[in-house]
Scaffold this active site. Sequence first.
Site: not given
Length: 224
Positions: A169, A207-208
């Site tokens: 996070a 994002r991954y």
Amino acid sequence: MPVHASIEPLVWESEFFGIPSAILRLNDDAPRLTRADFAPWKRLQAKIPAERHDLLDALQQQGFALVEGEIDLAITVTQHACAGAEIADDTDIPALRQLAAEAFAQSRFRTPWYAAGDSGRFYARWIENAVKGTFDHVCLVFRAPEGTIKGFVSLRKLNDSEARIGLLAGRGMGEKLMQAALNWAGQQQLSTLRVATQMGNTAALKRYIASGANIEATAYWLYR
């Protein structure tokens, strides 16, 4: 369709949430379960492959409700530079607990299945345990110039070749946190970094994938 499974008590979750909890371990060779088998448990969980529509239908007929979808991804570890990441220590725990509680307030531990605030409380404990090396093995952080934590990622070594991201996070910090995670995995001489996210969390999924991840499996969580 009948449900064949064993029922495994979730001792830690039962104590943490104050709710007698267990999880179904689905297996075609296990006994057929009835509603009477479910009676001792205030909260029953089941995680099934998303493609198993037969299990989804069968569990819903037994009173289970769909709570959340999950996507599991894997990244091949390559060399990543990572300037600025630090290993969190005990002095960071109060700030990390607050950040984790805010970031993960709407997980599968949300209302109406759990009390308001339980999700944040659960993930606050998770990140505290990561700093202490319990369950997850390390928590990496990035700080602002004045020392405030801007983002964090926890990691757990699974075996001699794989690790898994626990929590990640930090607004606008996704790319740097992924670089830090991959750099750590490389330092551990691992070949694969795994991570899971909610199906609805498209920002995390993008994002991954941008960091080189491939989707390996999808699943549904159901509760009764």
